[in-house]
Motif scaffolding. Structure first.
Motif, short mmCIF file in Angstrom:
data_model
loop_
_atom_site.label_atom_id
_atom_site.label_comp_id
_atom_site.label_asym_id
_atom_site.label_seq_id
_atom_site.Cartn_x
_atom_site.Cartn_y
_atom_site.Cartn_z
N GLY A 197 2.95 8.64 -5.30
CA GLY A 197 1.63 8.06 -5.07
C GLY A 197 0.58 8.96 -5.70
O GLY A 197 0.71 10.18 -5.65
N LYS A 198 -0.45 8.33 -6.29
CA LYS A 198 -1.48 9.17 -6.91
C LYS A 198 -2.54 9.60 -5.90
O LYS A 198 -3.47 10.32 -6.22
CB LYS A 198 -2.15 8.39 -8.06
CG LYS A 198 -1.15 8.11 -9.19
CD LYS A 198 -1.84 7.64 -10.46
CE LYS A 198 -0.88 7.56 -11.62
NZ LYS A 198 0.13 6.50 -11.47
N ASP A 199 -2.38 9.13 -4.66
CA ASP A 199 -3.42 9.41 -3.66
C ASP A 199 -3.07 10.57 -2.72
O ASP A 199 -3.54 10.63 -1.60
CB ASP A 199 -3.71 8.14 -2.85
CG ASP A 199 -2.44 7.42 -2.42
OD1 ASP A 199 -1.34 7.79 -2.89
OD2 ASP A 199 -2.52 6.49 -1.60
N GLY A 200 -2.23 11.47 -3.18
CA GLY A 200 -1.92 12.64 -2.35
C GLY A 200 -0.53 13.14 -2.62
O GLY A 200 0.35 12.34 -2.99
N LYS A 217 0.85 -1.19 0.00
CA LYS A 217 0.00 0.00 0.00
C LYS A 217 0.89 1.24 0.00
O LYS A 217 1.95 1.25 0.64
CB LYS A 217 -0.85 0.02 1.29
CG LYS A 217 -2.25 -0.48 1.06
CD LYS A 217 -3.27 0.08 2.04
CE LYS A 217 -3.01 -0.18 3.49
NZ LYS A 217 -4.21 -0.41 4.29
N ASN A 218 0.45 2.28 -0.69
CA ASN A 218 1.24 3.51 -0.71
C ASN A 218 1.49 4.02 0.70
O ASN A 218 0.65 3.82 1.58
CB ASN A 218 0.51 4.60 -1.51
CG ASN A 218 0.48 4.28 -2.99
OD1 ASN A 218 0.99 3.24 -3.42
ND2 ASN A 218 -0.11 5.17 -3.77
N MET A 254 2.41 11.32 -0.94
CA MET A 254 2.42 9.86 -0.95
C MET A 254 3.48 9.28 -1.89
O MET A 254 3.85 9.90 -2.88
CB MET A 254 1.03 9.33 -1.36
CG MET A 254 -0.08 9.75 -0.41
SD MET A 254 0.25 9.27 1.31
CE MET A 254 -0.22 7.54 1.25
N HIS A 275 4.88 5.44 -3.76
CA HIS A 275 4.51 4.08 -4.14
C HIS A 275 5.78 3.26 -4.36
O HIS A 275 6.32 3.21 -5.47
CB HIS A 275 3.66 4.14 -5.43
CG HIS A 275 3.31 2.82 -6.00
ND1 HIS A 275 2.65 1.84 -5.28
CD2 HIS A 275 3.55 2.28 -7.22
CE1 HIS A 275 2.50 0.77 -6.05
NE2 HIS A 275 3.04 1.01 -7.22
#
Ligand SMILES: [Zn+2]
Length: 385
Positions: A219-222, A176-177, A225, A227
Motif C-alpha cells: 500500500g502506498k499509504d503507509g 480499500k487498502n 499497508m 493493497h
C-alpha cells in the motif's frame, strides 16, 4: 544249463558310433552371447557430430578452468534466469534474517542452482533443474506462472473452438487498502464477496466462465499497508454486448453491494480487444490479458523493498497472513483450467512454457550453475553429461 550271455554293443542301442562317445559334444554358444560378442567387436566410439553451432562447440570443446562463460552470453532468451534467480537470492536473504523463516532461506538457497540444457542448432532447451517450491520464491513463482499461462493458452484454444463468438473481459476488483496484519481477514472477506457476486443475476446472465487471481502489492499509504486485489478474466456470451451489458459503474455498484461496504471500491472492466494501432491480433490481445492475470501474486520488488527493517517486517507478516491461501481460482466452463500449485510437478516447472518433444534422442546436456558472487549462471562443463 548255463545262461547264455549276450554281449550287446550299447552304442548300437542308441544308434551311436563308438567314436562319438569319445568326442565330447561341443556346447552350443547361446544366442545372446553371440550377439553380445559381436556388438563388442563392432562397437566403437560414436563419431561426434560436426561442430556447427556454439552449443555443440561448448559440449565438445569445454573451455579451460580460467575461461568463464555466462548463460546470458550464449542464450539471450535464457538471460531472464539471472534476474529471477537474483530475486530469489535477495528474498532468501531476507528470510535468512529471521529465525522463523530460516528454513525457507535454506530451501531457497538450494533453488535452481543448476540448469541442465539439451541443445539443438539454434537454441537451448531446459531439461533438468532443482526447484525449492517455497511459495514466495521468485524463481518458483515465475515457473509456476509460466506453467499456468501455457495451460491457459491451450484452454483458450479449446474455448475458441467451442464458443467461437464468445468474448473476453478483463475485470479488476479492489478494496480499500488494509493493514498487512488484517490481510488474511480481508482476503477471506473478498473471497466470500466474490462468491456472492457470481450468484448475482446480471453476472449469471452474461458470464459463462471465469479465472481469478489474487495480487497483493504494497500500500502506498503507509509502511504496514497492503493493497489486495483480484484480476479476473470473464468469458461472456455474445449477448452480453447486445442486451446483458453491465457498465463499469454497475460493476462498481455490484462489487460494493456484495462487499457490503459504504464506500465505492475501485473497479475496472474492459473488453479484451486487439489494439489495431500496434498491429495486434485478437489472439495476442487475449494472450496479453492471460499474461497480466497470471503474472505473479506478489511482485519481487515488493518482497525485497528497500531493505529496511520495516520493509522486511511487511514481507514477514505477508508470509504469515497468506499461508496456505489459494491465489488462483476458476469457475463455470473454465472450472478445470488450472492445476493447484501444490500438484504441479518438478518436471512441469522445468518444461513450464515449452512443449517437451518426446522424439528427442540426444541425451547430452550442457550444465550451467548459479554463481552467487556474480549473480549469474555460468557454464559448468564438469557437470555435463
Ligand atoms: Zn524456488
Amino acid at each position: 544249463m548255463p545262461k547264455t550271455v549276450h554281449f550287446v554293443n550299447v552304442y548300437s542301442l542308441f544308434n551311436l558310433k563308438s567314436q562319438d562317445k569319445l568326442r565330447p559334444h561341443p556346447i552350443p554358444v547361446p544366442a545372446y552371447q553371440k550377439w553380445y560378442n559381436e556388438s563388442l567387436t563392432q562397437k566403437s566410439e560414436p563419431t561426434p557430430p560436426p561442430i556447427t553451432n556454439i552449443f555443440e562447440y561448448l559440449h565438445q570443446e569445454p573451455p579451460t578452468e580460467n575461461i568463464e562463460i555466462a548463460l546470458a552470453d550464449v542464450s539471450s532468451k535464457d538471460s531472464v534466469w539471472d534476474d529471477h534467480r537474483y530475486d530469489t537470492e535477495q528474498v532468501g536473504d531476507i528470510y535468512g534474517y529471521n529465525a522463523e523463516f530460516e528454513r525457507y532461506a535454506e530451501r531457497m538457497g538450494d533453488c535452481s542452482t543448476f540448469l541442465a540444457y539439451g541443445f539443438s542448432d539454434d537454441d537451448l532447451k531446459l531439461k533438468n533443474a532443482n526447484f525449492c517450491r517455497v511459495r514466495h520464491c521468485p524463481v518458483c513463482q515465475w515457473r509456476r506462472s509460466l506453467f499456468w499461462k501455457s495451460n491457459m493458452y491451450s484452454v483458450y484454444d479449446d474455448i475458441q473452438e467451442k464458443y467461437p463468438t464468445h468474448r473476453w473481459l478483463f475485470l479488476t476488483l479492489t478494496v480499500k487498502n488494509c493493514d498487512v496484519t488484517d490481510l488474511r481477514a480481508t482476503l477471506k472477506h473478498m473471497n466470500e464477496s466474490w462468491q456472492r457476486l457470481i450468484k448475482r443475476a446480471p453476472f449469471m446472465r452474461g458470464v459463462v466462465g471465469w479465472i481469478r487471481t489474487t495480487e497483493i502489492t504494497k500500500g502506498k499509504d503507509g509502511p504496514t499497508m497492503a493493497h489486495p486485489h483480484f484480476h479476473v478474466m470473464l468469458l461472456v456470451k455474445p449477448s452480453y454486448f447486445s442486451h446483458n451489458y453491465i457498465k463499469q459503474t454497475q460493476w462498481g455498484e455490484m462489487w460494493q453491494s456484495v462487499l457490503r461496504v459504504d464506500y465505492m471500491p475501485v473497479v475496472n472492466i474492459k473488453a479484451v480487444k486487439a489494439n489495431k494501432k500496434i498491429g495486434q491480433s485478437k489472439e495476442d490481445a487475449i494472450k496479453g490479458a492471460i499474461m497480466e492475470t497470471l503474472k505473479y501474486s506478489v511482485k519481487p520488488s515488493d518482497m525485497i523493498g528497500e531493505g529496511t527493517a520495516k520493509d522486511n517486517a511487511w514481507f514477514y507478516e505477508l508470509t504469515r497472513q497468506v499461508f496456505k491461501l489459494r491465489f488462483i481460482a476458476s469457475g463455470g466452463v473454465l472450472k478445470d483450467a488450472f492445476k493447484p500449485s501444490d500438484e504441479i510437478t518438478n518436471d512441469e516447472l522445468i518444461t513450464a512454457d515449452e512443449s517437451d518433444d518426446e522424439h528427442e534422442k540426444d541425451d547430452r546436456r550442457l550444465v550451467f550453475t548459479y554463481k552467487k558472487p556474480k549473480h549469474k549462471y555460468m557454464y559448468s562443463p564438469h557437470f555435463n553429461i
